[in-house]
Write an enzyme that holds these catalytic residues in place. Sequence first.
Site: not given
Ligand code: HSE
Length: 435
Positions: A14, A46, A127, A130, A132, A134, A188, A199, A203
């Site tokens: 990211v 790194r 933002e 949740v 990605g 959107i 993740e 996950d 969200k």
């Molecule tokens: N591991 C998460 C997914 C990444 O697959 O949606 C984005 O939050």
Amino acid sequence: MKPVNVGICGLGTVGGGVFNVINRNQIDINARAGRDIQITHVGARRDNPNCDTSGIKVSRDIFAVAEDPDIDILVETIGGTTVAKDLVLKAIANGKHVVTANKALIAEFGNELFSEADKQGVTISFEAAVAGGIPIIRALKEGLAANKIQWLAGIINGTGNFILTEMRDKQREFADVLKEAQELGYAEADPTFDVEGIDAAHKLVILSSIAFGMPLQFTKVFAEGISKIEPVDVSYALELGYQIKHLGITRRRPNNGIELRVHPTLIPKSRIIANVDGVMNAVLVKGDAVGPTLYYGAGAGSEPTASAVISDVVSVSRNVAVAESNSVPALGFSSANLCDYDVLPIEETETAYYMRISALDKPGVLSKVCQILSDAGISIEALIQKEPLEGQDHVPVILLTNRVIEKQINAAIEKIEALGSVQDKVVRIRVESLG
Ligand code: HSE
């Protein structure tokens, strides 16, 4: 106008995306922000071979970014909730705005972080935490600000959706698809977070708090993953006119409570959201004024997530110019107006159910199952029974029920499993019409 100085902590999938998209689209981004946005400091253990950091200060100690007096906005993309939390607290204490993609950090520690940020007069924006790319948080906080949100349901884990789609379309093995999702940078660090619903729970809690105006309540969310979904259930669901999707659902209850749950769900194939496949995410939001609205896009990956991070950087940069009128509150509602709604225990939730029962192929078995359901006041809406495969004495019986309170179906399932003529656990998946 003085440029806004940005420090990025973490230059992985990211952070690297943020770095490259800011550099690539600098002219448009600056024009939108109304001032120059420049990355002046990167904190990363790194180097990232895809990011050219020449001419930029690089520190191996990420805390050096939080201590850098020239930094206005610290972008946190290291993930996790230990070092990341200390880093964010340090940045806030030093008067920096924070932009983060870290859903676990916000879902689990957001209340504390927002309160610290309020004290220091800085903002935390998330933002990218949740769905990605959107802009669903901004849609809820701003675009739908007129509405009393009634419910929302989202496919908010790209890895899980990718796995379910590949299982359905290509009959691929679960582990094989998960490995590919990891290689593509979707999953993740601990992939159980993706496949066990953690996950998505992170969200959903964030979305729910923004939708209803309540403090984050991560410990109250019910989370069930996709690891027990078998290809046979995907096929039977299709035969009945449904897709199985892993949904996060939150709904306002008539008595001032809310539902907060993540689980595999059968949804009618005719719904647009049922056709959201692969790594794509979608969130369906029902507001009292606007009605149903649907938001769709890439839920994971380097540049889609960077897109959301940078939208926050732009938004904060605009507000830095008007300092005191600074910001939309972190959850969209002023902190004095947050309301601690009760979260409905999952046993009290009402949905329809898909059940797959492995029953001995002999007279009377089906009638005993139906009797148990009928005694519990549960109506059967659809039923499939196939002939046994050669050499097998058990047959799958597939049922769709009417809407029923979860504890009633649990009691009925217990009785069905106790029948001598039923083998294995009953497979049970919730059904939502999303109408
Ligand atoms: N591991 C998460 C997914 C990444 O697959 O949606 C984005 O939050």
